[in-house]
Design an enzyme around this catalytic site. Structure first.
Site, PDB file in Angstrom:
ATOM      1  N   ASP A   1     103.891 -44.115 -26.633  1.00  0.00           N
ATOM      2  CA  ASP A   1     103.116 -45.291 -26.243  1.00  0.00           C
ATOM      3  C   ASP A   1     103.842 -46.540 -26.767  1.00  0.00           C
ATOM      4  O   ASP A   1     104.946 -46.431 -27.302  1.00  0.00           O
ATOM      5  CB  ASP A   1     101.676 -45.203 -26.750  1.00  0.00           C
ATOM      6  N   SER A   2     103.243 -47.707 -26.625  1.00  0.00           N
ATOM      7  CA  SER A   2     103.992 -48.924 -26.978  1.00  0.00           C
ATOM      8  C   SER A   2     104.289 -48.987 -28.469  1.00  0.00           C
ATOM      9  O   SER A   2     105.355 -49.474 -28.868  1.00  0.00           O
ATOM     10  CB  SER A   2     103.280 -50.182 -26.484  1.00  0.00           C
TER      11      SER A   2
END
Lengths: 143, 319
Positions: A97-98
């Site tokens: 994910d980010s």
């Protein structure tokens, strides 16, 4: 480096779809190929250069760089040893994910002693992209 | 070929080559549309899914493109997560259509930053509700938020998530100066870590509500902070006084971006969850800074749904 890349591309050239099917099957379908650097040094990483990169140029990173990126990625994403990570692996397909992505960038900066601009970081989608960017930055630093 | 791939992916028994037609799935519990300023949040816990035939039912709901994406995920666990995410979005949205649109029928498109939105078919005698949605996942939970008409962003993170890098290093790199200053008021590393995660979810929810995502709206350009009821900035010492969440541009501090409201809470004792929703500037009630309403369901689509809004599964709400 250029000649090794040339050998790798000739040996590994196979259609994109087949490469993907192997990812799903967990790489059990890969034929063994004579690519000595891979066998001796990097048992857990199988190099699959993207088929579109046919030019033998300096754009492609050294296997050691790709290997190191794979290690950092696997550690950050807590992937098990039998989860195959290669140059082709997309960060999104690995479940990053980010926050993982920024941590990976910071991990790479530390490991390679470079500094990655945010705009460049956004363009990285695969392990290979990261390795290529790293080598470009390392080269820029030393020149 | 797709059957072969599917067999490799799922723990099916080996002689299922002759595919038996799947029984049509049981109906989904319909849901009333969210009211103004209200977010509906549906979440699924992947570990609660033990039945392989359920995975097949979910797979059947997906478009061919979505199936390919699921199968491109690296490994069974990630594939299952990706499959559940798509199934959650489709089944959740279907609940709001009064049984007129099946989960399988939904079509999606992406905005220019890649945020998915519903692409409705044309209906003669029915106006589809203007549903806005956003999903977020971790390896142990997938959540889908739904709102009516106004953009929404949702982000969840495991409470126990550890970072490999030092919290303040991460914050100095990616957060605004005000946010870094807030984290520095926290006395111990554990509190710092928790507050970092909570801030991260709020910032993610905001950029997802904006429709731009992490790459389209740099985290450094805006500050999200907690205010107490007397409008004073909350610090590490007073964080339990937090009663609202505000966002402002780093370039224009003090000018709050009132168009957005937030909710931050704990979900299932395992996750922090943040929701960001755009305010309706045409609605006088919304302009008065009334806070976001929240309804939460735990679901295993086609198996069970449980409304957990007023339970211990949803707690420590700041909005």
């Amino acid at each position: 480096m250029a000649s090794i890349s040339g050998t790798a591309i000739a040996t590994f050239a196979r259609p994109q779809f087949a490469a993907r099917a192997q990812v799903v099957k967990g790489f059990s379908g890969l034929k063994s190929v004579s690519f000595s650097i891979q066998r001796n040094g990097f048992p857990s990483v199988r190099l699959q250069p993207a088929p579109r990169r046919f030019q033998v140029s300096c754009a492609q990173a050294k296997p050691e760089t790709v290997q190191k990126v794979c290690e950092i990625v696997k550690k950050q994403l807590a992937l098990s040893d039998d989860t195959p990570v290669t140059g082709e692996s997309k960060f999104s397909a690995l479940g990053a994910d980010s926050l993982d992505t920024v941590e990976i960038v910071m991990g790479l900066e530390e490991a390679f002693e470079i500094s990655v601009e945010e705009e460049s970081a956004q363009s990285i989608t695969t392990v290979q992209d990261a390795a290529d960017l790293i080598e470009k930055l390392v080269e820029a630093k030393s020149s | 070929m797709s059957w072969l791939l599917r067999r490799n992916m799922l723990p099916l028994h080996s002689n299922s080559l002759a595919r038996r037609p799947l029984a049509s799935p049981p109906p989904l519990l319909p849901a009333p549309l969210p009211s103004p300023r209200e977010t509906h949040l549906w979440y699924v816990v992947p570990d609660q899914l033990k039945d392989a035939s359920l995975l097949n039912q979910y797979m059947d709901l997906l478009s061919p493109c979505e199936r390919q994406s699921v199968l491109r995920m690296n490994g069974e666990r990630l594939q299952k997560g990706a499959l559940l995410a798509r199934a959650l979005v489709r089944t959740t949205l279907a609940r709001y259509t009064d049984c007129r649109v099946s989960p399988k029928s939904f079509k999606f498109r992406k905005n220019r930053f890649g945020k998915p939105e519903v692409e409705w078919n044309k209906y003669d005698l029915w106006a589809p509700p203007p549903l806005q949605f956003n999903i977020s996942h971790t390896s142990t939970m997938i959540a889908c938020g739904v709102a009516l008409d106004l953009p929404i962003g949702v982000d969840i993170e495991e409470k126990q998530r550890k970072t490999r890098n030092n919290i303040l290093s991460l914050a100095r790199r990616y957060f605004s100066p005000v946010e870094v200053a807030y984290l520095r008021t926290l006395a111990d590393l554990e509190s710092q870590r928790h507050e970092f995660i909570r801030l991260w979810t709020l910032k993610e929810a905001y950029v997802k509500a904006l429709g731009r995502g992490f790459s389209g709206a740099p985290f450094k350009d805006f500050t999200i902070r907690l205010e107490a009821s007397n409008s004073k900035q909350v610090t590490g010492e007073s964080k339990s006084d937090a009663s609202r969440i505000v966002v402002e541009a780093v370039d224009h501090p003090g000018i709050l971006m009132n168009r957005w409201h937030f909710a931050l809470f704990e979900l299932n004792n395992s996750h922090y969850a943040a929701v960001c929703m755009e305010r309706d500037v045409k609605d006088p009630a919304d302009r008065e800074n009334n806070s976001l309403k929240l309804e939460v369901w735990r679901t295993l689509p086609f198996v069970e749904d449980e409304c957990v809004t007023e339970t211990a599964a949803v707690k420590n709400i700041i909005r």
